[in-house]
Design a protein around this motif. Structure first.
Motif, mmCIF file in Angstrom:
data_model
loop_
_atom_site.group_PDB
_atom_site.id
_atom_site.type_symbol
_atom_site.label_atom_id
_atom_site.label_comp_id
_atom_site.label_asym_id
_atom_site.label_seq_id
_atom_site.Cartn_x
_atom_site.Cartn_y
_atom_site.Cartn_z
ATOM 1 N N SER A 21 0.821 -1.212 0.000
ATOM 2 C CA SER A 21 0.000 0.000 0.000
ATOM 3 C C SER A 21 0.853 1.259 0.000
ATOM 4 C CB SER A 21 -0.954 0.005 1.193
ATOM 5 O OG SER A 21 -0.234 0.060 2.394
ATOM 6 N N PHE A 54 -13.059 -1.230 -6.147
ATOM 7 C CA PHE A 54 -12.197 -1.715 -5.079
ATOM 8 C C PHE A 54 -10.741 -1.306 -5.261
ATOM 9 C CE2 PHE A 54 -15.947 -3.834 -4.135
ATOM 10 C CZ PHE A 54 -15.847 -4.638 -3.023
ATOM 11 N N ASP A 56 -7.900 1.201 -7.820
ATOM 12 C CA ASP A 56 -7.677 2.194 -8.873
ATOM 13 C C ASP A 56 -6.743 1.580 -9.890
ATOM 14 O OD1 ASP A 56 -9.221 4.151 -7.631
ATOM 15 O OD2 ASP A 56 -7.524 4.924 -6.485
ATOM 16 N N LEU A 67 -4.876 -0.143 -4.054
ATOM 17 C CA LEU A 67 -6.097 -0.016 -3.275
ATOM 18 C C LEU A 67 -6.493 1.454 -3.217
ATOM 19 C CD1 LEU A 67 -5.360 -2.334 -0.187
ATOM 20 C CD2 LEU A 67 -6.447 -2.932 -2.359
ATOM 21 N N ASN A 68 -7.780 1.720 -3.180
ATOM 22 C CA ASN A 68 -8.219 3.107 -3.067
ATOM 23 C C ASN A 68 -8.805 3.419 -1.686
ATOM 24 O OD1 ASN A 68 -10.783 1.962 -3.269
ATOM 25 N ND2 ASN A 68 -10.944 2.420 -5.453
ATOM 26 N N ARG A 69 -8.670 2.460 -0.774
ATOM 27 C CA ARG A 69 -9.088 2.621 0.620
ATOM 28 C C ARG A 69 -8.078 1.903 1.507
ATOM 29 N NH1 ARG A 69 -14.801 -0.042 -0.235
ATOM 30 N NH2 ARG A 69 -14.154 -0.231 -2.383
ATOM 31 N N SER A 70 -8.210 2.063 2.783
ATOM 32 C CA SER A 70 -7.328 1.352 3.708
ATOM 33 C C SER A 70 -7.725 -0.128 3.741
ATOM 34 C CB SER A 70 -7.418 1.951 5.112
ATOM 35 O OG SER A 70 -8.677 1.654 5.680
ATOM 36 N N GLU A 72 -8.442 -1.920 6.135
ATOM 37 C CA GLU A 72 -9.529 -2.133 7.098
ATOM 38 C C GLU A 72 -10.905 -1.887 6.481
ATOM 39 O OE1 GLU A 72 -5.797 -1.224 9.170
ATOM 40 O OE2 GLU A 72 -6.882 -0.081 7.651
ATOM 41 N N ALA A 73 -10.953 -1.177 5.371
ATOM 42 C CA ALA A 73 -12.229 -0.825 4.737
ATOM 43 C C ALA A 73 -12.759 -1.901 3.794
ATOM 44 C CB ALA A 73 -12.083 0.496 3.979
ATOM 45 N N TYR A 74 -11.959 -2.923 3.529
ATOM 46 C CA TYR A 74 -12.383 -3.999 2.628
ATOM 47 C C TYR A 74 -12.709 -5.241 3.448
ATOM 48 C CZ TYR A 74 -10.007 -1.270 -1.013
ATOM 49 O OH TYR A 74 -9.608 -0.287 -1.873
ATOM 50 N N THR A 127 -11.585 -8.431 7.609
ATOM 51 C CA THR A 127 -11.109 -7.412 6.666
ATOM 52 C C THR A 127 -9.798 -7.867 6.028
ATOM 53 O OG1 THR A 127 -9.765 -6.213 8.281
ATOM 54 C CG2 THR A 127 -12.114 -5.578 8.094
#
Length: 136
Positions: A21, A54, A56, A67-70, A72-74, A127
């Motif tokens: 990441s 999910f 980019d 990833l376009n989120r942390s 923990e968000a998936y 997650t």
């Protein structure tokens, strides 16, 4: 319910991207090599993940995926639902053409629905960050 190769590989890819990441995009070839996957098959999975919002994607030189989120968000449930379409244990609890005509009179349906809820709750409680921790 059987999770297909597509779903299992999508989870592996998301963990791989979470490990790397940052702001850099990871080329498809690197992901395929790191995870020992066919690059061609991986392309189809990445298309689903990208269209589903999910990851980019940037094409061309210096491109790849991130990833376009942390992490923990998936949730595992979200990833599997995107790639598998459904987590139902049996097809008769589904919606649409696979729905069972005996829905109103089936004695076993409540049991199958409870199992579907248990599966959903289990996968939604995990997650990508959790998978990363377990991998270390």
């Amino acid at each position: 319910m059987i999770v297909s190769t597509k779903g299992r590989y999508a989870l592996r890819v998301m963990v791989c991207l979470a490990q790397r990441s940052g702001d850099d995009y990871v080329p498809l070839k690197e992901i395929a090599e790191a995870e020992n996957m066919s690059q061609k098959y991986l392309e189809s999975i990445m298309t689903v993940l990208s269209k589903g919002g999910f990851v980019d994607a940037v094409h061309g030189k210096g491109g790849g995926y991130r990833l376009n989120r942390s992490p923990e968000a998936y949730t595992v449930g979200g990833i599997l639902k995107l790639t598998e379409g459904s987590l139902n244990a049996v097809s008769c609890t589904g919606q649409g053409p696979s729905a069972c005509a005996r829905t109103e009179c089936c004695e076993a349906r409540p049991m199958w629905e409870r199992l579907d809820r248990m599966i959903d709750e289990f996968f939604e409680s995990i997650t990508v960050a959790d998978l990363l921790k377990e991998r270390q």
